[in-house]
Design a protein around this motif. Structure first.
Motif, PDB file in Angstrom:
ATOM      1  N   ALA A   1       0.830  -1.204   0.000  1.00 30.56           N
ATOM      2  CA  ALA A   1       0.000   0.000   0.000  1.00 30.56           C
ATOM      3  C   ALA A   1       0.870   1.261   0.000  1.00 30.56           C
ATOM      4  O   ALA A   1       0.608   2.212  -0.729  1.00 30.56           O
ATOM      5  CB  ALA A   1      -0.922   0.003   1.209  1.00 30.56           C
TER       6      ALA A   1
ATOM      7  N   ASN B   1       1.183   4.022  -3.091  1.00 32.52           N
ATOM      8  CA  ASN B   1       0.910   5.453  -2.938  1.00 32.52           C
ATOM      9  C   ASN B   1       2.089   6.296  -3.395  1.00 32.52           C
ATOM     10  O   ASN B   1       1.909   7.322  -4.068  1.00 32.52           O
ATOM     11  CB  ASN B   1       0.581   5.756  -1.477  1.00 32.52           C
ATOM     12  CG  ASN B   1      -0.881   5.555  -1.146  1.00 32.52           C
ATOM     13  OD1 ASN B   1      -1.717   6.406  -1.429  1.00 32.52           O
ATOM     14  ND2 ASN B   1      -1.193   4.410  -0.567  1.00 32.52           N
TER      15      ASN B   1
ATOM     16  N   LYS C   1       2.328   6.266  -7.150  1.00 32.42           N
ATOM     17  CA  LYS C   1       1.295   7.147  -7.709  1.00 32.42           C
ATOM     18  C   LYS C   1       1.754   8.602  -7.636  1.00 32.42           C
ATOM     19  O   LYS C   1       1.620   9.347  -8.627  1.00 32.42           O
ATOM     20  CB  LYS C   1      -0.011   6.962  -6.938  1.00 32.42           C
ATOM     21  CG  LYS C   1      -1.074   8.001  -7.250  1.00 32.42           C
ATOM     22  CD  LYS C   1      -2.270   7.865  -6.335  1.00 32.42           C
ATOM     23  CE  LYS C   1      -1.923   8.078  -4.879  1.00 32.42           C
ATOM     24  NZ  LYS C   1      -1.470   9.468  -4.591  1.00 32.42           N
ATOM     25  N   ASP C   2       2.288   8.995  -6.479  1.00 30.09           N
ATOM     26  CA  ASP C   2       2.750  10.374  -6.313  1.00 30.09           C
ATOM     27  C   ASP C   2       3.912  10.693  -7.259  1.00 30.09           C
ATOM     28  O   ASP C   2       3.972  11.790  -7.836  1.00 30.09           O
ATOM     29  CB  ASP C   2       3.185  10.609  -4.866  1.00 30.09           C
ATOM     30  CG  ASP C   2       2.008  10.620  -3.899  1.00 30.09           C
ATOM     31  OD1 ASP C   2       0.873  10.808  -4.361  1.00 30.09           O
ATOM     32  OD2 ASP C   2       2.242  10.429  -2.693  1.00 30.09           O
TER      33      ASP C   2
ATOM     34  N   MET D   1      -1.905  15.331  -2.020  1.00 25.38           N
ATOM     35  CA  MET D   1      -1.623  14.628  -0.768  1.00 25.38           C
ATOM     36  C   MET D   1      -2.605  15.024   0.322  1.00 25.38           C
ATOM     37  O   MET D   1      -3.026  14.190   1.134  1.00 25.38           O
ATOM     38  CB  MET D   1      -0.188  14.921  -0.317  1.00 25.38           C
ATOM     39  CG  MET D   1       0.886  14.214  -1.130  1.00 25.38           C
ATOM     40  SD  MET D   1       2.546  14.736  -0.624  1.00 25.38           S
ATOM     41  CE  MET D   1       3.542  13.515  -1.477  1.00 25.38           C
TER      42      MET D   1
ATOM     43  N   ASN E   1      -5.768  13.191  -0.317  1.00 24.89           N
ATOM     44  CA  ASN E   1      -5.579  11.767  -0.032  1.00 24.89           C
ATOM     45  C   ASN E   1      -5.629  11.507   1.472  1.00 24.89           C
ATOM     46  O   ASN E   1      -6.206  10.512   1.934  1.00 24.89           O
ATOM     47  CB  ASN E   1      -4.247  11.290  -0.611  1.00 24.89           C
ATOM     48  CG  ASN E   1      -4.216   9.798  -0.858  1.00 24.89           C
ATOM     49  OD1 ASN E   1      -5.243   9.155  -1.074  1.00 24.89           O
ATOM     50  ND2 ASN E   1      -3.028   9.212  -0.851  1.00 24.89           N
ATOM     51  N   SER E   2      -5.047  12.414   2.241  1.00 15.02           N
ATOM     52  CA  SER E   2      -5.068  12.278   3.694  1.00 15.02           C
ATOM     53  C   SER E   2      -6.485  12.461   4.233  1.00 15.02           C
ATOM     54  O   SER E   2      -6.938  11.704   5.104  1.00 15.02           O
ATOM     55  CB  SER E   2      -4.129  13.307   4.331  1.00 15.02           C
ATOM     56  OG  SER E   2      -4.187  13.239   5.739  1.00 15.02           O
TER      57      SER E   2
ATOM     58  N   VAL F   1      -4.180   8.507   4.411  1.00 17.87           N
ATOM     59  CA  VAL F   1      -2.796   8.287   3.994  1.00 17.87           C
ATOM     60  C   VAL F   1      -2.093   9.641   3.950  1.00 17.87           C
ATOM     61  O   VAL F   1      -2.471  10.517   3.173  1.00 17.87           O
ATOM     62  CB  VAL F   1      -2.724   7.601   2.613  1.00 17.87           C
ATOM     63  CG1 VAL F   1      -1.269   7.460   2.175  1.00 17.87           C
ATOM     64  CG2 VAL F   1      -3.405   6.244   2.667  1.00 17.87           C
TER      65      VAL F   1
ATOM     66  N   GLY G   1       0.881  12.038   3.091  1.00 20.84           N
ATOM     67  CA  GLY G   1       2.035  12.168   2.212  1.00 20.84           C
ATOM     68  C   GLY G   1       2.805  13.448   2.493  1.00 20.84           C
ATOM     69  O   GLY G   1       2.254  14.420   3.032  1.00 20.84           O
TER      70      GLY G   1
ATOM     71  N   VAL H   1       5.434   8.769   2.699  1.00 16.17           N
ATOM     72  CA  VAL H   1       4.023   8.463   2.917  1.00 16.17           C
ATOM     73  C   VAL H   1       3.895   7.703   4.228  1.00 16.17           C
ATOM     74  O   VAL H   1       4.794   6.939   4.611  1.00 16.17           O
ATOM     75  CB  VAL H   1       3.443   7.649   1.737  1.00 16.17           C
ATOM     76  CG1 VAL H   1       4.089   6.282   1.652  1.00 16.17           C
ATOM     77  CG2 VAL H   1       1.935   7.508   1.841  1.00 16.17           C
TER      78      VAL H   1
ATOM     79  N   VAL I   1       1.156   5.250   6.058  1.00 12.31           N
ATOM     80  CA  VAL I   1      -0.057   4.469   5.807  1.00 12.31           C
ATOM     81  C   VAL I   1      -0.505   3.791   7.104  1.00 12.31           C
ATOM     82  O   VAL I   1       0.292   3.125   7.761  1.00 12.31           O
ATOM     83  CB  VAL I   1       0.198   3.393   4.724  1.00 12.31           C
ATOM     84  CG1 VAL I   1      -1.053   2.580   4.471  1.00 12.31           C
ATOM     85  CG2 VAL I   1       0.676   4.052   3.429  1.00 12.31           C
TER      86      VAL I   1
END
Length: 213
Positions: free
Chosen positions: A1, A5, A8-9, A65, A68-69, A74, A76, A152, A154
């Motif tokens: 995971a 991430n 992806k970033d 980010m 996403n958080s 998550v 970042g 990141v 997680v």
């Protein structure tokens, strides 16, 4: 995971860098970036009079980010030893990882408590891309060298839950396999006893027949 991430970033940042950033209408959430004030075309006006401001890859990635958080928990962080924006200041763990990247390391991981919950932290290096030089040539980092890192954090709870579910499934599988094996053994034993009994009856019948004869 965590690796997914970060990849992806990294892909998002590479895409943004390949276009030299993107222009968006400025608003309360996306004001003109004061750390790009030296870029001549940071702010432009279209032929229709619409105002646009430049979002460089780091600015774009910080906003992604943040979403996403908020949505998935998550966390970042884009960071560097060559700071433009102080918000990207590395913590002690990130700083040690960034120094290791200068010596060839490609990744660093650890497990820490954040708000009382276990998180897996991972960081990987960011290299200076051609599109980054537009805003960060003054850092002295050359094309292809380590520009910074993307980290990141997680939550481990879903990972723990998945591990428990996997362990439970393995136990169920082993239990089912044991029951099936026991059943097969019992069936083989029953058939063996049955065949032995039939042979014994046949032999007894033959003995009786021989005596009668």
């Amino acid at each position: 995971a965590a690796l997914g991430n970060i990849n992806k970033d990294l892909a998002f940042r590479l895409w943004a860098a390949s276009h030299g950033g993107v222009y968006v209408p400025p608003d309360a959430n996306t004001p003109p970036n004061p750390y790009l004030a030296q870029v001549p075309d940071r702010d432009i006006v279209t032929t229709e009079g619409k105002r646009l401001t430049l979002m460089n890859p780091a600015y774009m990635l910080r906003q992604v980010m943040g979403e996403n958080s908020r949505l998935f928990g998550v966390k970042g962080h884009i960071t560097s030893m060559h700071l433009t924006n102080p918000i990207n200041q590395p913590d002690e763990w990130e700083k040690a990882a960034l120094e290791s990247f200068q010596h060839g390391a490609q990744e660093a991981t650890t497990v820490v408590d954040i708000d009382g919950k276990h998180h897996l932290r991972m960081i990987r290096p960011i290299l200076m891309e051609k599109g980054c030089l537009k805003c960060h040539a003054d850092t002295g980092v050359k094309l292809g060298e380590v520009r910074g890192g993307i980290s990141v954090s997680v939550p481990m709870a879903p990972i723990y839950a998945a591990s428990r579910a996997q362990a439970r499934n393995i136990k169920l599988f082993h239990g089912a396999a044991w029951l099936l094996g026991s059943g097969l053994i019992g069936l083989v034993a029953w058939r063996s006893q049955r065949e032995s009994a039939e042979r014994a009856r046949a032999e007894h019948a033959e003995e009786l027949a021989s005596h009668d004869g």
